[in-house]
Motif scaffolding. Structure first.
Motif, PDB file in Angstrom:
ATOM      1  N   PHE A   1       0.758  -1.300   0.004  1.00  0.00           N
ATOM      2  CA  PHE A   1      -0.125  -0.068   0.126  1.00  0.00           C
ATOM      3  C   PHE A   1       0.671   1.323  -0.102  1.00  0.00           C
ATOM      4  N   CYS A   2       2.145   1.255  -0.257  1.00  0.00           N
ATOM      5  CA  CYS A   2       2.938   2.311  -0.292  1.00  0.00           C
ATOM      6  C   CYS A   2       2.617   3.197  -1.450  1.00  0.00           C
ATOM      7  N   SER A   3       2.546   4.476  -1.196  1.00  0.00           N
ATOM      8  CA  SER A   3       2.206   5.351  -2.335  1.00  0.00           C
ATOM      9  C   SER A   3       3.511   6.109  -2.559  1.00  0.00           C
ATOM     10  N   ALA A   4       4.392   6.191  -1.713  1.00  0.00           N
ATOM     11  CA  ALA A   4       5.689   7.399  -1.881  1.00  0.00           C
ATOM     12  C   ALA A   4       6.273   6.487  -3.103  1.00  0.00           C
ATOM     13  N   PRO A   5       6.622   7.499  -3.970  1.00  0.00           N
ATOM     14  CA  PRO A   5       7.391   7.182  -5.134  1.00  0.00           C
ATOM     15  C   PRO A   5       8.971   6.919  -4.913  1.00  0.00           C
ATOM     16  N   MET A   6       9.457   7.541  -4.015  1.00  0.00           N
ATOM     17  CA  MET A   6      10.734   7.313  -3.635  1.00  0.00           C
ATOM     18  C   MET A   6      10.910   6.243  -2.490  1.00  0.00           C
ATOM     19  N   LEU A   7      11.606   5.368  -2.325  1.00  0.00           N
ATOM     20  CA  LEU A   7      11.899   4.435  -1.282  1.00  0.00           C
ATOM     21  C   LEU A   7      13.493   4.399  -0.761  1.00  0.00           C
ATOM     22  N   LEU A   8      13.679   4.595   0.329  1.00  0.00           N
ATOM     23  CA  LEU A   8      15.220   4.349   0.981  1.00  0.00           C
ATOM     24  C   LEU A   8      15.034   3.250   1.536  1.00  0.00           C
ATOM     25  N   VAL A   9      16.356   2.555   1.373  1.00  0.00           N
ATOM     26  CA  VAL A   9      16.309   1.161   1.890  1.00  0.00           C
ATOM     27  C   VAL A   9      17.775   1.020   2.848  1.00  0.00           C
ATOM     28  N   ASP A  10      17.761   0.207   3.737  1.00  0.00           N
ATOM     29  CA  ASP A  10      18.653   0.052   4.558  1.00  0.00           C
ATOM     30  C   ASP A  10      19.584  -1.323   4.344  1.00  0.00           C
ATOM     31  N   ARG A  11      20.347  -1.532   5.182  1.00  0.00           N
ATOM     32  CA  ARG A  11      21.234  -2.853   4.861  1.00  0.00           C
ATOM     33  C   ARG A  11      20.667  -3.955   5.184  1.00  0.00           C
ATOM     34  N   ASN A  12      19.507  -4.111   6.230  1.00  0.00           N
ATOM     35  CA  ASN A  12      18.817  -5.254   6.527  1.00  0.00           C
ATOM     36  C   ASN A  12      17.987  -5.812   5.271  1.00  0.00           C
ATOM     37  N   VAL A  13      17.580  -4.813   4.256  1.00  0.00           N
ATOM     38  CA  VAL A  13      16.791  -5.039   3.001  1.00  0.00           C
ATOM     39  C   VAL A  13      17.901  -5.638   1.926  1.00  0.00           C
TER      40      VAL A  13
ATOM     41  N   SER B   1       9.488  -2.955  -8.985  1.00  0.00           N
ATOM     42  CA  SER B   1       8.461  -2.314  -9.836  1.00  0.00           C
ATOM     43  C   SER B   1       8.907  -1.052 -10.441  1.00  0.00           C
ATOM     44  N   GLN B   2       8.600  -0.790 -11.477  1.00  0.00           N
ATOM     45  CA  GLN B   2       8.910   0.675 -12.227  1.00  0.00           C
ATOM     46  C   GLN B   2       7.974   1.486 -11.258  1.00  0.00           C
ATOM     47  N   SER B   3       7.218   1.365 -10.448  1.00  0.00           N
ATOM     48  CA  SER B   3       6.322   2.399  -9.681  1.00  0.00           C
ATOM     49  C   SER B   3       7.387   2.978  -8.571  1.00  0.00           C
ATOM     50  N   PHE B   4       8.498   2.511  -8.254  1.00  0.00           N
ATOM     51  CA  PHE B   4       9.452   3.157  -7.282  1.00  0.00           C
ATOM     52  C   PHE B   4      10.724   3.487  -7.786  1.00  0.00           C
TER      53      PHE B   4
ATOM     54  N   ARG C   1      23.833  -0.516  -4.413  1.00  0.00           N
ATOM     55  CA  ARG C   1      23.108  -0.406  -5.730  1.00  0.00           C
ATOM     56  C   ARG C   1      23.323  -1.429  -6.460  1.00  0.00           C
ATOM     57  N   ALA C   2      24.578  -2.402  -6.609  1.00  0.00           N
ATOM     58  CA  ALA C   2      24.618  -3.448  -7.286  1.00  0.00           C
ATOM     59  C   ALA C   2      23.709  -4.688  -6.847  1.00  0.00           C
ATOM     60  N   VAL C   3      23.488  -4.638  -5.592  1.00  0.00           N
ATOM     61  CA  VAL C   3      22.812  -5.834  -4.870  1.00  0.00           C
ATOM     62  C   VAL C   3      21.177  -5.570  -5.240  1.00  0.00           C
ATOM     63  N   LEU C   4      20.921  -3.987  -5.404  1.00  0.00           N
ATOM     64  CA  LEU C   4      19.615  -3.815  -5.437  1.00  0.00           C
ATOM     65  C   LEU C   4      19.247  -4.042  -6.903  1.00  0.00           C
ATOM     66  N   GLN C   5      20.047  -3.793  -7.911  1.00  0.00           N
ATOM     67  CA  GLN C   5      20.040  -4.121  -9.247  1.00  0.00           C
ATOM     68  C   GLN C   5      19.844  -5.527  -9.707  1.00  0.00           C
TER      69      GLN C   5
ATOM     70  N   LYS D   1      13.482  -4.916 -12.082  1.00  0.00           N
ATOM     71  CA  LYS D   1      12.470  -4.029 -12.487  1.00  0.00           C
ATOM     72  C   LYS D   1      12.377  -2.815 -12.230  1.00  0.00           C
ATOM     73  N   ALA D   2      13.170  -2.580 -11.065  1.00  0.00           N
ATOM     74  CA  ALA D   2      12.955  -1.377  -9.922  1.00  0.00           C
ATOM     75  C   ALA D   2      13.959  -0.276 -10.525  1.00  0.00           C
ATOM     76  N   ARG D   3      13.636   0.852 -10.598  1.00  0.00           N
ATOM     77  CA  ARG D   3      14.438   2.075 -11.139  1.00  0.00           C
ATOM     78  C   ARG D   3      15.511   2.348  -9.633  1.00  0.00           C
ATOM     79  N   ILE D   4      16.599   2.064  -9.844  1.00  0.00           N
ATOM     80  CA  ILE D   4      17.583   2.207  -8.724  1.00  0.00           C
ATOM     81  C   ILE D   4      18.489   3.433  -8.763  1.00  0.00           C
TER      82      ILE D   4
END
Length: 303
Positions: free
Chosen positions: A32-44, A72-75, A105-109, A114-117
């Motif tokens: 249900f997250c509506s924010a287009p920008m998501l910060l993530v930490d090291r536990n993610v 998702s391309q939503s974030f 960033r490499a881990v997230l990619q 599909k996400a925009r990093i």
């Protein structure tokens, strides 16, 4: 006359919630997250690594299901919190900051194709690292405070000694140069005033993880959590797109909600906001005792 319709229903997810999207005012499941920008930490990013390695853990399936909502391309997904925390359990140098960002960033990619990093150029690294530099003096004070206070709150105390321990904790915070409205002080008091029998909620203990022998590295981990919350406030003050902070830490999510942050603003180029800790952060206190605690803290804050 305008007709209104209220609808109430329960939602059952396929898995228990294991990832929380912290936004101004509270948290939402990632679905249900509506924010287009998501910060993530090291536990993610750590969990994405575990999923990629095919680790056999009881929580892998649930985490994989929830983190797929990020894919998702939503974030726009931003690993800057990983860079702020660094990799050496200490305040990172500029080189360490950049290295941690690139690695996260490499881990997230890889884990979220599909996400925009978010990517940084040199000017962005320099600007973002100013956040770390701005925290440096307070970082050292917070380390001193947490290392000293952890043995005081490692075990639960009898009711009759709580006022004395509270005074010692507040005196320690002031001697370290911290505000009595600071995240470390409020969280330490949350440990002090947790339930007598050790049942939940144990919000402060879940964040600080106090022990009789507490290292600077352990303090750094707790401070990284506080920095993540402060950074979330800061990015929502900058006037860009609404931002959320995705974490797997339920205690950090509870602390964020319990702090009730409001009145965001800038004063002389410095970020300002108000904290009104709710009673749930101090379960051993009744409403009157909770109000008295806040009055003591707010009236004696000389920092």
């Amino acid at each position: 006359m305008v007709d209104t319709l209220s609808v109430k229903f329960n939602i059952a997810f396929h898995h228990r919630v294991t990832a929380y999207a912290l936004q101004m005012g509270g948290w939402l499941p990632l679905a249900f997250c509506s924010a287009p920008m998501l910060l993530v930490d090291r536990n993610v990013t750590g969990m994405l690594r575990a999923i990629d390695r095919g680790e056999v853990r009881g929580d892998i399936e649930a985490n994989e299901w929830w983190l797929e909502f990020l894919n998702s391309q939503s974030f726009f997904v931003n690993p800057v919190l990983c860079a702020i925390e660094g990799k050496s359990r200490s305040s990172p140098s500029y080189e360490e900051f950049g290295s941690a960002f690139v690695e996260a960033r490499a881990v997230l990619q890889k884990g979220l194709p599909k996400a925009r990093i978010i990517d940084y150029e040199e000017k962005h690294y320099r600007a973002a690292y100013e956040i770390v530099k701005g925290f440096t003096l307070r970082y050292e004070a917070e380390v001193r405070f947490l290392v000293s206070v952890a043995p005081m709150i490692a075990e639960r105390h009898r009711d009759n000694v709580l006022p004395r321990v509270e005074r010692k904790i507040c005196e320690l915070a002031v001697s370290c140069g911290l505000s009595l409205r600071s995240f470390p002080l409020i969280t330490a008091l949350s440990c002090l005033y947790e339930p007598r029998d050790g049942t939940e909620p144990r919000i402060g203990r879940g964040v600080i993880k106090p022990s009789r022998i507490y290292s600077e590295e352990q303090a750094h981990n707790a401070i990284a959590d506080f920095r993540a919350l402060e950074t979330l406030v800061a990015v929502n003050l900058l006037g860009g797109p609404n931002s959320a902070f995705c974490t797997r830490d339920k205690y950090l999510a509870a602390l964020w909600c319990g702090m009730q942050i409001s009145d965001l603003g800038w004063r002389g180029g410095v970020m300002t906001f108000s904290i009104t800790p709710i009673q749930k952060l101090f379960p051993r206190l009744n409403l009157g005792q909770h109000n008295a605690l806040l009055k003591r803290l707010w009236s004696n804050d000389d920092v």
